[in-house]
Design an enzyme around this catalytic site. Structure first.
Site, PDB file in Angstrom:
ATOM      1  N   ASP A 121      49.991   0.932  38.919  1.00  0.00           N
ATOM      2  CA  ASP A 121      51.614  -0.314  38.574  1.00  0.00           C
ATOM      3  C   ASP A 121      51.182  -1.134  39.863  1.00  0.00           C
ATOM      4  OD1 ASP A 121      53.575  -1.690  38.185  1.00  0.00           O
ATOM      5  OD2 ASP A 121      54.991  -0.005  39.599  1.00  0.00           O
ATOM      6  N   ASP A 130      54.403  -3.699  41.430  1.00  0.00           N
ATOM      7  CA  ASP A 130      55.899  -3.920  42.980  1.00  0.00           C
ATOM      8  C   ASP A 130      56.007  -2.156  43.237  1.00  0.00           C
ATOM      9  OD1 ASP A 130      54.561  -6.408  42.186  1.00  0.00           O
ATOM     10  OD2 ASP A 130      56.718  -7.022  40.496  1.00  0.00           O
TER      11      ASP A 130
END
Length: 375
Positions: A8, A10
């Site tokens: 991922d 953020d």
């Protein structure tokens, strides 16, 4: 086969602000420990793919240009440190859209699911939200949820890198045929007393030498058609052991690869060209093993036995056992033995192999010991 670390963005690579949008340079902050951890994983053979949900990216509330600047700077900083991403996959939908490309959906993964060069058994997903873990479950890979104040989680980057790059090298192989049922369990990174039960006590004693002098945990259980003869049990045990070694070593990154005798070994016999491997004495007997986990099985045996069998093990099956190990493990083994006592000669062969294995499987770093890029 190449493992992929899906990550991922953020909250995983860079910290996530209160408004959940990194749309300005001043919001760009890297998660603690991410760069050294990813360098370690890169050196362990991993490639990296970013998979990120960016709600409404390209809309008036989240212009593409506001995203691109900080994102490009992030990628440049990673690249300056030697971390390059194979691909950056962004889903721009809103949660209410229920798009199949939005995590935990795997719609963006179709090309990867069709790629037969990916090692899915070692691949993993790292994220900060439960949807990242669900994404990993949908791919049938391991998921790591980073520890954050917003979403919980149990992992930090250092722990993830250790778990994936320094993972114990274990294997459990079950080989069942109409003639035998063999189970081999080994752990190359744990020392333990060996356990063997094949129905052939002398053969058990020899197998114990591999675990004991190889310096790793070894458990072998075998049931075979011993009412016919010993051939199938000994052969299939060798095949199962070889397969277990191959599986436990994985891509062989970081291992010594070779097992051999140093040039100045005090056990070398002057004028005897056979003594060129890991050389081991046993009373009047001297046995030598030189090996290479090259992926190309090849076996050379130089020795003879006067007796038809030692204990319950036919001597003709001694080289056959080692050949079976080589065939299943992709091992190149040269085994030489000289002596008078056949018990000593057989046992010397097993011990010499074990000591050469101990040297070859030892971790010496993270590099792949081959110029070809694969073993």
């Amino acid at each position: 086969m190449t493992p992929i670390l899906f990550v991922d963005r953020d909250g995983t690579l860079i910290t996530e602000p209160a408004d959940f949008q990194i749309d300005a340079y001043e919001k760009l902050r890297f998660v603690e420990g991410v760069i050294p951890a990813m360098l370690k994983l890169r050196d362990a053979g991993y490639q990296f793919v970013i998979v990120s949900n960016q709600d409404g990216l390209g809309s008036e509330s989240y212009p593409q240009a506001s995203f691109d600047g900080p994102n490009n700077l992030m990628l440049q900083i990673f690249a300056s440190q030697g971390i390059v991403f194979r691909e950056v996959l962004i889903d721009c939908s809103w949660p209410a859209d229920n798009a199949p490309t939005r995590k935990p959906g795997v719609g963006l993964m179709v090309p990867y699911l069709q790629d037969r060069t990916i090692d899915w058994s070692r691949s993993a997903m790292v994220g900060d939200r439960i949807t990242d873990i669900q994404f990993a479950q949908n791919l049938n890979i391991r998921g790591f949820q980073l520890r954050t104040e917003q979403f919980g989680g149990d992992w930090d980057w250092a722990g993830i890198a250790h778990e994936l790059a320094d993972a114990p090298r274990r294997a459990v192989v079950q080989r069942n045929t109409k003639e035998t049922r063999i189970r081999v369990e080994l752990d190359l990174d744990r020392v333990a007393e060996p356990h063997t039960a094949t129905g052939l006590p002398f053969f058990d004693h020899m197998l114990e030498q591999i675990g004991k002098h190889g310096g790793f945990a070894l458990d072998i259980r075998a049931e075979g058609d011993l009412h016919i003869d010993e051939h199938h049990t000994i052969e299939d045990t060798g095949l199962a052991l070889g397969q277990a070694l191959r599986e436990a070593l994985g891509d062989k990154r970081g291992i010594g690869r070779y097992g051999f005798d140093p040039v100045d070994s005090p056990w070398r016999v002057a004028g005897d060209t056979a003594q060129h491997g890991f050389t081991l004495p046993m009373d009047e007997t001297i046995a030598s093993a030189a090996l290479d986990f090259s992926g190309r099985p090849y076996f050379v045996f130089d020795g003879d036995f006067k007796r038809e069998r030692v204990g319950d093990m036919p001597t003709e099956l001694v080289p056959h056992f080692f050949r079976s190990v080589c065939d299943a493990s992709g091992l190149n083994l040269h085994l030489h033995v000289r002596g008078e006592n056949d018990h000593h000669k057989v046992e010397g062969c097993f011990k010499a192999l074990a000591r050469a294995l101990r040297q070859a499987i030892r971790r010496e770093g993270t590099a792949l010991p081959s110029t070809k890029g694969a073993l």
